[in-house]
Design an enzyme around this catalytic site. Structure first.
Site, PDB file in Angstrom:
ATOM      1  N   HIS A   1      36.213  59.937  29.725  1.00  0.00           N
ATOM      2  CA  HIS A   1      35.857  58.757  30.501  1.00  0.00           C
ATOM      3  C   HIS A   1      36.705  57.554  29.783  1.00  0.00           C
ATOM      4  CE1 HIS A   1      33.262  55.082  31.513  1.00  0.00           C
ATOM      5  NE2 HIS A   1      33.929  55.587  32.625  1.00  0.00           N
TER       6      HIS A   1
ATOM      7  N   ASP B   1      38.244  55.694  37.068  1.00  0.00           N
ATOM      8  CA  ASP B   1      37.098  54.616  36.463  1.00  0.00           C
ATOM      9  C   ASP B   1      36.384  53.898  37.260  1.00  0.00           C
ATOM     10  OD1 ASP B   1      35.192  53.733  34.684  1.00  0.00           O
ATOM     11  OD2 ASP B   1      36.670  53.051  33.275  1.00  0.00           O
TER      12      ASP B   1
ATOM     13  N   TYR C   1      54.132  48.538  27.743  1.00  0.00           N
ATOM     14  CA  TYR C   1      54.785  49.247  26.767  1.00  0.00           C
ATOM     15  C   TYR C   1      53.841  49.322  25.439  1.00  0.00           C
ATOM     16  CZ  TYR C   1      59.489  48.982  28.711  1.00  0.00           C
ATOM     17  OH  TYR C   1      60.554  49.129  29.285  1.00  0.00           O
TER      18      TYR C   1
ATOM     19  N   TYR D   1      60.146  49.938  38.558  1.00  0.00           N
ATOM     20  CA  TYR D   1      59.125  49.460  38.319  1.00  0.00           C
ATOM     21  C   TYR D   1      57.915  50.315  39.330  1.00  0.00           C
ATOM     22  CZ  TYR D   1      60.845  45.219  36.701  1.00  0.00           C
ATOM     23  OH  TYR D   1      61.760  44.276  35.972  1.00  0.00           O
TER      24      TYR D   1
END
Length: 141
Positions: free
Chosen positions: A22, A64, A111, A129
């Site tokens: 998780h 999540d 990054y 992208y």
């Protein structure tokens, strides 16, 4: 072979998805992303694009629900005139599983976040992208 497992998911990728806990993050990276220099856990998915991989991963991977944005995309650099229609494709895929709660992260912070991700999956995606971060959730059954 196993029933119900999308064939695009390699045994190595399935193992990583199972190992993740998780809050761990995985990146599905486009062909231009510097994946090898940003992770110690690089998985190759050459010959595949991000959308079909995203679809397969989300069929098994809980996002999540405790995070405001369990999905992140690399924001377009200001002044860059790039078509980002792939984001609409992503929203459609994600919407099959959960409402798309997406944040847009600037290039260099993306990054840095990549360096902390559990793994990066390098694809042959040509769209610019097209990098996407997925934060793993829990299965509550």
């Amino acid at each position: 072979m196993l029933k119900g497992i999308p064939s695009i998911l390699s045994p190595e990728l399935l193992k990583v998805l199972m190992e993740m806990g998780h809050g761990d993050e995985i990146i599905l990276a486009d062909g231009n992303f510097p994946a090898a220099s940003h992770t110690n856990r690089l998985l190759r998915s050459d010959g595949h694009g991000v959308p079909e991989l995203l679809e397969a991963v989300l069929s098994l991977f809980p996002l999540d629900t405790y995070s405001e944005h369990p999905i992140a995309l690399m924001a377009v650099v200001p002044g860059d005139t790039v078509e980002t229609s792939i984001w609409t494709t992503y929203e459609g895929i994600i919407g099959k599983y959960t409402p798309p709660r997406i944040e847009y992260v600037d290039r260099f912070p993306f990054y840095e976040r990549a360096k902390k991700a559990y793994a990066i999956v390098a694809t042959s995606e040509k769209a610019l992208y097209a990098n996407i971060i997925l934060k793993k959730g829990v299965i509550s059954e």
